[in-house]
Design an enzyme around this catalytic site. Structure first.
Site, PDB file in Angstrom:
ATOM      1  N   PRO A  31      12.221 -15.792-114.553  1.00  0.00           N
ATOM      2  CA  PRO A  31      13.026 -16.018-113.349  1.00  0.00           C
ATOM      3  C   PRO A  31      12.659 -17.372-112.728  1.00  0.00           C
ATOM      4  CG  PRO A  31      11.097 -14.752-112.749  1.00  0.00           C
ATOM      5  CD  PRO A  31      10.982 -15.055-114.248  1.00  0.00           C
ATOM      6  N   ALA A  89      14.493 -14.198-105.844  1.00  0.00           N
ATOM      7  CA  ALA A  89      14.301 -14.285-107.295  1.00  0.00           C
ATOM      8  C   ALA A  89      15.322 -13.434-108.018  1.00  0.00           C
ATOM      9  CB  ALA A  89      12.901 -13.827-107.676  1.00  0.00           C
ATOM     10  N   ASN A  90      15.489 -13.699-109.300  1.00  0.00           N
ATOM     11  CA  ASN A  90      16.240 -12.810-110.182  1.00  0.00           C
ATOM     12  C   ASN A  90      15.248 -11.897-110.877  1.00  0.00           C
ATOM     13  OD1 ASN A  90      18.321 -14.630-109.565  1.00  0.00           O
ATOM     14  ND2 ASN A  90      19.228 -14.353-111.577  1.00  0.00           N
ATOM     15  N   ARG A  91      15.751 -10.781-111.379  1.00  0.00           N
ATOM     16  CA  ARG A  91      14.924  -9.848-112.113  1.00  0.00           C
ATOM     17  C   ARG A  91      14.845 -10.347-113.561  1.00  0.00           C
ATOM     18  NH1 ARG A  91      13.834  -4.959-110.081  1.00  0.00           N
ATOM     19  NH2 ARG A  91      15.524  -4.724-108.617  1.00  0.00           N
TER      20      ARG A  91
END
Ligand code: C5P
Length: 218
Positions: free
Chosen positions: A17, A29-31
Protein backbone atom coordinates in the site's frame (compact mmCIF):
# COMPACT_ATOMS: atom_id res chain seq x y z
CA UNK A 1 25.00 -15.15 -19.34
CA UNK A 2 23.52 -17.48 -16.77
CA UNK A 3 21.16 -19.10 -19.25
CA UNK A 4 18.18 -17.94 -17.22
CA UNK A 5 15.16 -16.64 -19.14
CA UNK A 6 15.44 -13.03 -17.95
CA UNK A 7 19.22 -12.71 -17.57
CA UNK A 8 20.32 -9.22 -18.55
CA UNK A 9 16.78 -7.78 -18.24
CA UNK A 10 15.87 -5.03 -15.80
CA UNK A 11 12.57 -5.34 -13.96
CA UNK A 12 10.75 -2.85 -11.77
CA UNK A 13 8.01 -3.90 -9.36
CA UNK A 14 5.83 -1.81 -7.05
CA UNK A 15 4.09 -3.55 -4.17
CA UNK A 16 2.16 -2.95 -1.00
CA UNK A 17 0.00 0.00 0.00
CA UNK A 18 0.99 3.62 0.33
CA UNK A 19 0.35 5.55 3.52
CA UNK A 20 -0.75 9.13 3.23
CA UNK A 21 -0.32 11.00 6.51
CA UNK A 22 -3.30 12.88 7.96
CA UNK A 23 -1.14 14.08 10.83
CA UNK A 24 1.94 12.59 12.54
CA UNK A 25 -0.08 9.74 14.10
CA UNK A 26 -2.74 8.96 11.47
CA UNK A 27 -2.83 7.97 7.83
CA UNK A 28 -5.03 6.99 4.88
CA UNK A 29 -4.16 3.68 3.23
CA UNK A 30 -5.38 0.95 0.92
CA UNK A 31 -5.65 -2.62 2.09
CA UNK A 32 -2.67 -4.52 0.69
CA UNK A 33 -0.38 -7.14 2.19
CA UNK A 34 2.20 -6.83 -0.59
CA UNK A 35 2.30 -10.63 -0.96
CA UNK A 36 1.49 -10.82 -4.68
CA UNK A 37 3.95 -8.07 -5.61
CA UNK A 38 6.74 -9.57 -3.49
CA UNK A 39 6.07 -12.99 -5.07
CA UNK A 40 6.40 -11.43 -8.53
CA UNK A 41 9.67 -9.69 -7.60
CA UNK A 42 10.98 -13.02 -6.25
CA UNK A 43 9.97 -14.90 -9.41
CA UNK A 44 11.55 -12.25 -11.66
CA UNK A 45 14.81 -12.53 -9.70
CA UNK A 46 14.67 -16.34 -9.89
CA UNK A 47 14.35 -16.00 -13.65
CA UNK A 48 17.57 -13.99 -13.67
CA UNK A 49 16.25 -10.41 -13.97
CA UNK A 50 17.88 -7.48 -12.22
CA UNK A 51 14.92 -6.51 -9.99
CA UNK A 52 14.15 -3.26 -8.20
CA UNK A 53 11.21 -3.59 -5.80
CA UNK A 54 9.65 -0.33 -4.64
CA UNK A 55 7.70 -1.32 -1.54
CA UNK A 56 5.16 0.55 0.52
CA UNK A 57 4.83 -0.24 4.24
CA UNK A 58 4.48 -4.04 4.52
CA UNK A 59 5.66 -6.71 6.94
CA UNK A 60 7.48 -8.93 4.43
CA UNK A 61 11.07 -10.05 4.02
CA UNK A 62 12.99 -8.92 0.94
CA UNK A 63 13.10 -11.74 -1.64
CA UNK A 64 16.53 -13.16 -2.46
CA UNK A 65 18.47 -11.21 -5.05
CA UNK A 66 16.05 -8.25 -5.12
CA UNK A 67 17.03 -4.58 -4.56
CA UNK A 68 14.34 -3.12 -2.34
CA UNK A 69 13.49 0.54 -1.90
CA UNK A 70 11.07 1.28 0.93
CA UNK A 71 8.67 4.19 0.57
CA UNK A 72 5.69 5.45 2.49
CA UNK A 73 3.64 7.81 0.30
CA UNK A 74 2.50 7.74 -3.34
CA UNK A 75 4.72 10.75 -4.05
CA UNK A 76 7.74 8.86 -2.69
CA UNK A 77 6.75 5.78 -4.71
CA UNK A 78 6.47 7.85 -7.90
CA UNK A 79 9.93 9.34 -7.32
CA UNK A 80 11.48 5.92 -6.58
CA UNK A 81 9.93 4.47 -9.76
CA UNK A 82 11.33 7.31 -11.86
CA UNK A 83 14.75 6.87 -10.25
CA UNK A 84 14.74 3.13 -11.01
CA UNK A 85 14.38 3.62 -14.78
CA UNK A 86 15.23 2.37 -17.32
CA UNK A 87 13.57 -1.02 -17.09
CA UNK A 88 12.58 -3.62 -19.69
CA UNK A 89 9.48 -4.59 -17.76
CA UNK A 90 7.52 -2.89 -14.98
CA UNK A 91 4.87 -4.66 -12.93
CA UNK A 92 2.84 -2.18 -10.93
CA UNK A 93 1.22 -4.20 -8.20
CA UNK A 94 1.06 -1.54 -5.48
CA UNK A 95 -2.30 -0.46 -4.11
CA UNK A 96 -1.53 3.23 -4.31
CA UNK A 97 -3.77 5.57 -2.31
CA UNK A 98 -5.76 7.64 -4.77
CA UNK A 99 -5.81 10.67 -2.49
CA UNK A 100 -3.66 12.37 0.10
CA UNK A 101 -4.36 15.18 2.53
CA UNK A 102 -2.30 18.26 3.22
CA UNK A 103 -0.86 16.44 6.24
CA UNK A 104 -1.10 18.46 9.45
CA UNK A 105 2.25 19.10 11.15
CA UNK A 106 0.88 18.49 14.63
CA UNK A 107 -1.54 15.86 15.88
CA UNK A 108 -5.12 16.96 15.27
CA UNK A 109 -6.83 17.14 18.67
CA UNK A 110 -10.39 16.21 19.49
CA UNK A 111 -11.98 19.55 20.28
CA UNK A 112 -15.46 18.60 21.43
CA UNK A 113 -16.77 20.54 18.43
CA UNK A 114 -17.53 19.06 15.03
CA UNK A 115 -15.04 16.44 13.80
CA UNK A 116 -12.38 17.74 11.42
CA UNK A 117 -13.01 17.62 7.67
CA UNK A 118 -10.34 16.03 5.51
CA UNK A 119 -9.80 17.73 2.22
CA UNK A 120 -8.33 15.31 -0.27
CA UNK A 121 -5.87 15.98 -3.08
CA UNK A 122 -5.54 13.49 -5.94
CA UNK A 123 -2.28 11.54 -6.03
CA UNK A 124 -0.31 11.09 -9.24
CA UNK A 125 -1.14 7.89 -11.14
CA UNK A 126 2.25 6.18 -11.23
CA UNK A 127 1.24 3.58 -13.82
CA UNK A 128 -0.32 6.12 -16.20
CA UNK A 129 2.70 8.42 -15.82
CA UNK A 130 5.05 5.57 -16.61
CA UNK A 131 3.02 4.77 -19.74
CA UNK A 132 3.56 8.35 -20.91
CA UNK A 133 7.24 8.48 -19.85
CA UNK A 134 9.89 8.85 -22.56
CA UNK A 135 11.60 5.89 -20.86
CA UNK A 136 8.46 3.75 -20.77
CA UNK A 137 9.42 0.10 -20.19
CA UNK A 138 8.88 -2.10 -23.27
CA UNK A 139 6.39 -4.15 -21.27
CA UNK A 140 4.19 -2.30 -18.79
CA UNK A 141 1.86 -4.32 -16.59
CA UNK A 142 -0.77 -2.96 -14.22
CA UNK A 143 -3.01 -4.64 -11.72
CA UNK A 144 -6.69 -4.10 -11.10
CA UNK A 145 -8.30 -5.15 -7.86
CA UNK A 146 -12.05 -5.06 -8.23
CA UNK A 147 -15.02 -6.30 -6.28
CA UNK A 148 -17.42 -6.49 -9.25
CA UNK A 149 -17.40 -6.50 -13.08
CA UNK A 150 -13.72 -7.41 -12.81
CA UNK A 151 -12.98 -8.01 -16.49
CA UNK A 152 -14.98 -5.06 -17.82
CA UNK A 153 -13.13 -2.69 -15.50
CA UNK A 154 -9.80 -4.25 -16.43
CA UNK A 155 -10.34 -3.81 -20.17
CA UNK A 156 -11.23 -0.15 -19.63
CA UNK A 157 -8.28 0.31 -17.26
CA UNK A 158 -5.81 -1.12 -19.76
CA UNK A 159 -6.81 1.42 -22.39
CA UNK A 160 -7.17 4.31 -19.98
CA UNK A 161 -3.80 3.84 -18.31
CA UNK A 162 -1.79 2.88 -21.39
CA UNK A 163 -0.61 -0.43 -19.94
CA UNK A 164 0.21 -3.42 -22.15
CA UNK A 165 -1.39 -5.90 -19.80
CA UNK A 166 -3.72 -5.61 -16.85
CA UNK A 167 -3.78 -8.42 -14.32
CA UNK A 168 -7.26 -8.31 -12.87
CA UNK A 169 -8.26 -9.97 -9.67
CA UNK A 170 -11.54 -10.27 -7.87
CA UNK A 171 -10.90 -9.19 -4.30
CA UNK A 172 -14.46 -9.68 -3.10
CA UNK A 173 -13.42 -13.01 -1.48
CA UNK A 174 -10.42 -13.71 0.76
CA UNK A 175 -7.67 -12.60 -1.64
CA UNK A 176 -6.67 -9.66 0.54
CA UNK A 177 -3.86 -10.79 2.79
CA UNK A 178 -4.44 -14.41 1.73
CA UNK A 179 -2.03 -16.74 -0.06
CA UNK A 180 -4.12 -17.56 -3.12
CA UNK A 181 -5.25 -15.53 -6.07
CA UNK A 182 -7.30 -16.01 -9.21
CA UNK A 183 -6.55 -13.60 -12.01
CA UNK A 184 -7.50 -12.63 -15.54
CA UNK A 185 -4.75 -11.41 -17.86
CA UNK A 186 -6.06 -8.67 -20.14
CA UNK A 187 -3.86 -7.99 -23.19
CA UNK A 188 -4.33 -6.48 -26.65
CA UNK A 189 -5.12 -10.03 -27.78
CA UNK A 190 -7.97 -10.64 -25.35
CA UNK A 191 -8.53 -12.06 -21.89
CA UNK A 192 -7.03 -15.19 -20.36
CA UNK A 193 -8.53 -16.45 -17.12
CA UNK A 194 -6.19 -18.47 -14.95
CA UNK A 195 -7.40 -20.95 -12.36
CA UNK A 196 -7.05 -20.10 -8.68
CA UNK A 197 -3.48 -20.73 -7.54
CA UNK A 198 -1.06 -19.70 -4.83
CA UNK A 199 0.31 -16.18 -5.20
CA UNK A 200 3.74 -17.78 -5.79
CA UNK A 201 2.38 -19.87 -8.67
CA UNK A 202 0.54 -16.90 -10.18
CA UNK A 203 3.85 -14.99 -9.98
CA UNK A 204 5.83 -17.77 -11.70
CA UNK A 205 3.27 -18.14 -14.44
CA UNK A 206 3.21 -14.39 -15.02
CA UNK A 207 7.00 -14.28 -15.18
CA UNK A 208 7.05 -17.09 -17.77
CA UNK A 209 4.59 -15.01 -19.81
CA UNK A 210 6.81 -11.92 -19.37
CA UNK A 211 9.89 -13.84 -20.55
CA UNK A 212 7.93 -14.97 -23.57
CA UNK A 213 6.80 -11.43 -24.38
CA UNK A 214 10.32 -10.05 -24.03
CA UNK A 215 11.48 -12.59 -26.53
CA UNK A 216 13.50 -14.63 -24.07
CA UNK A 217 13.30 -18.39 -24.12
CA UNK A 218 11.49 -19.90 -21.15
O1 C5P B 1 -7.05 2.82 -10.83
P1 C5P B 1 -6.58 1.68 -10.00
O2 C5P B 1 -5.99 2.10 -8.69
O3 C5P B 1 -7.56 0.56 -9.85
O4 C5P B 1 -5.40 1.08 -10.89
C1 C5P B 1 -4.62 0.04 -10.41
C2 C5P B 1 -3.30 0.01 -11.13
O5 C5P B 1 -2.75 1.32 -11.25
C3 C5P B 1 -2.28 -0.77 -10.37
O6 C5P B 1 -1.35 -1.31 -11.29
C4 C5P B 1 -1.64 0.29 -9.48
O7 C5P B 1 -0.36 -0.08 -9.05
C5 C5P B 1 -1.63 1.47 -10.42
N1 C5P B 1 -1.74 2.78 -9.76
C6 C5P B 1 -0.66 3.65 -9.75
N2 C5P B 1 -0.78 4.89 -9.18
C7 C5P B 1 -1.95 5.28 -8.65
C8 C5P B 1 -3.06 4.42 -8.66
C9 C5P B 1 -2.92 3.17 -9.21
O8 C5P B 1 0.42 3.28 -10.23
N3 C5P B 1 -2.04 6.50 -8.09
Amino acid sequence: TSGKALAGKRALVTAGPTHEPIDPVRYIANRSSGKQGFAIAAALAEAGADVTLVAGPVALATPAGVSRIDVETAAEMAAAVEAALPADVAVMVAAVADWRTDGAEQKIKKSGDAPPTLSLIENPDILASLAANARRPALLIGFAAETQDVMTHAVVKRAHKGADWIVANDVSGDVMGGDRNSVHIVTAGGIESWPSASKDDVARRLVARIADALGASV
